[in-house]
Design an enzyme around this catalytic site. Sequence first.
Site, PDB file in Angstrom:
ATOM      1  N   ASP A 198      -0.511   4.302  -7.018  1.00 30.57           N
ATOM      2  CA  ASP A 198      -0.829   3.815  -5.691  1.00 30.57           C
ATOM      3  C   ASP A 198      -0.450   2.208  -5.684  1.00 30.57           C
ATOM      4  OD1 ASP A 198      -2.129   4.432  -2.667  1.00 30.57           O
ATOM      5  OD2 ASP A 198      -3.207   2.458  -3.909  1.00 30.57           O
ATOM      6  N   GLU A 238       2.057   8.135 -25.341  1.00 37.54           N
ATOM      7  CA  GLU A 238       1.180   8.428 -26.418  1.00 37.54           C
ATOM      8  C   GLU A 238       0.729  10.151 -26.586  1.00 37.54           C
ATOM      9  OE1 GLU A 238      -2.507   6.281 -25.891  1.00 37.54           O
ATOM     10  OE2 GLU A 238      -1.499   4.471 -25.867  1.00 37.54           O
TER      11      GLU A 238
HETATM   12  C1  NOJ Z   1      -1.501   3.676  -0.146  1.00 35.50           C
HETATM   13  C2  NOJ Z   1      -2.138   4.846  -0.105  1.00 35.50           C
HETATM   14  O1  NOJ Z   1      -0.968   5.926   0.313  1.00 35.50           O
HETATM   15  C3  NOJ Z   1      -2.875   4.831   1.322  1.00 35.50           C
HETATM   16  O2  NOJ Z   1      -3.397   5.888   1.979  1.00 35.50           O
HETATM   17  C4  NOJ Z   1      -3.895   3.770   0.965  1.00 35.50           C
HETATM   18  O3  NOJ Z   1      -4.729   3.438   2.183  1.00 35.50           O
HETATM   19  C5  NOJ Z   1      -3.490   2.294   0.275  1.00 35.50           C
HETATM   20  N1  NOJ Z   1      -2.289   2.735  -0.624  1.00 35.50           N
HETATM   21  C6  NOJ Z   1      -4.351   1.758  -0.242  1.00 35.50           C
HETATM   22  O4  NOJ Z   1      -5.059   2.395  -1.515  1.00 35.50           O
END
Ligand code: NOJ
Length: 505
Positions: A198, A238
Site C-alpha cells: 500500500d 530469505e
Molecule cells: C491506498 C488504498 O488502496 C486505499 O484504499 C487507502 O485508503 C489508502 N491507500 C490509505 O491506506
Amino acid sequence: MPDPNSTASLRWWQRGAIYQIYPRSFRDADGDGIGDLRGVLAGLDHLADLGVAALWLSPVYPSPMADFGYDISDYCDVAPVFGDLADLDALIAAAHARDIRVVLDWVPNHTSDQHPWFRDPGRRDRWYVWTDRPNNWRAQFRRGGPAWARGATTGRFYLHSFLPQQPDLNWDEPAVEAAMHDVLRFWLARGVDGFRMDVLYRIAKDPALQDNEPGRAHDQDWETMQERLARIRGVLEEFDEDRLAVGELHLPTQADVARYVNWPAGLHMAHNFHVLELPWSASVFHATLTELYALLAPGAWAAWCLNNHDYSRLATRHGAHAVRPAAMLLATLRGTPFLFQGEELGLTDAPIPPDRVVDVDGRDPERAPLPWQPPTTAGPGAGFTTGTPWLPIAPDAEARNVATQRDDPRSVLALYRALLALRRETPDLQAGAIAFAAPDEGDPDVLVYRRGRRHLVALNFSPEPRPVSWPSDARTVLCTHLDRDAAHAPPPVLRGGEGVIARVS
Ligand code: NOJ
C-alpha cells in the site's frame, strides 16, 4: 540465445492473472451482512472457474475501520469481523490446493492511531513523525486538509498522509523498519505468496520535513526509497525467489513508476494508475501504453489494472461498450492482468443513498457487494449475504451476478474465462513481445497490436462500427462477443465495442 517467446523462465505471477478481493464485499458466510474469510473460502471455486493464478486480499487485520482496514491496529492477526487466523490459514491451504496463490495487503506507511505502537508513550515519539511546526504537506483524501494533527498529550503535531486516525510510521527509525520486516516474515512463514504494498512510495520522506515545492515532493519517493525497497526484497528472498512484491504507486509520471521496477532489487510489478485514469480513447491508450513499454528496462515487467476499490468501476466510468474490449486489452497486454472482484461480471457502481454513505472518500459505489445470484430468486442479499448487506447491492445485479453469467455462454464472465484460458495456453500472450500499429495506419478508434510471433489483437474503443484491416492469412481465435467462428477470416468491420484476437500462420 534464449527464446523470447518461451514461458519457461516466467514466474507464476507473470503467467496468470491476479484477482483482488475486497473482503467486506466478496461473500458473507455468517449472515452479518459483511463479507468474511469463510465467505472467501466458499467462493474459491468461482476463482478457480475463472482461471486466475492468485488472489490478493485487501486488509483483513484488526482495525477500527476508519479506512475500512487500511488503518491497522495489529499487523499479525485477523479482525473478528473477518474471522480468525485459523480461517486465514485454512483459506491459504484451500487456495493452494486449487493452485491459486495468496497475496496479502501490506500497509507499511501508517498504522491506526489505536495501534499499540502509537499508544505506547515509549515508542510513539520515535516510531511516528512529529514536529512542532507543521509544514505544507497535505493529507491525501478528497477532503484533504493539512497532513498534521495535534497529539493528545504533547501538544506536538504528528504526520498523517491519510486520515488523522492513520499516523505515518517513521521509517527513518531503524526499529520501525525492523518491525515492518518482521510483519512480512510472519506472513511469509505462514505460506503467503507475496504482498501488494500500500502506497509504498510514501515510506521514504525528507527527514528534514521541508515544504513540498512545485515539481519536488518532500513527503514521498525520497532518495532513501531504493535502498529501503531493496531491503524489503531481501526479506522476501530469505524465503524463496517466488514471493511477489507488487507496489501501489501514485507518482507524477510513468517514468517515476518505471524506476521502481527497473531498480535491480526493486518491485516485481507496480500498479500504474496513469492507465487506469485515461479517457476511453484508442489513441490515448496507444500513446500511454507505448510510453510505458519504452520506459521498462529489459527484464522489467508491467502490471495492468483497470479497476480497484478506490476508483469508480470501468463499466460506469467509460460505459457498457468499454467492458468487453477492456477485458480483452487486460488479458492480452504484455504484463500481468489484475482484476477487481465484480469486473468479471461487468459490474457497475452502486448508487449510494446519502444515509448509507460510510467511506470517508466517496468510494462506496465501487465497493458494493459482489452479487452471486439474482435478487429475484436469492432475495435482497443477492447470494452475497442472508442478512442485510453493509452497502447496497448494485442495481444491475439481476443480470450481473455469478450464477446467471456462469450459465450464459456469451456473458462477460464467459469472456473473461475464455480470455484467461487462452492466455494460459498461449505462450505468445504470456511471453511474446508487444508491437503496436502506428495510430495513422488504421482507424483512430481501433487499437491494434501484435503479440509474439503469431497473434494480433484489434480493439474497437468506439460504440460504433469501425473498419480494421487484417493480413490475408489471419484467422479468428476469439472475439469479445463470443459469437464468431474461430478459424475463419476475422471481420473487416468491428462492431461497436468489439475486439478480436487473430492468429497468423
Ligand atoms: C491506498 C488504498 O488502496 C486505499 O484504499 C487507502 O485508503 C489508502 N491507500 C490509505 O491506506
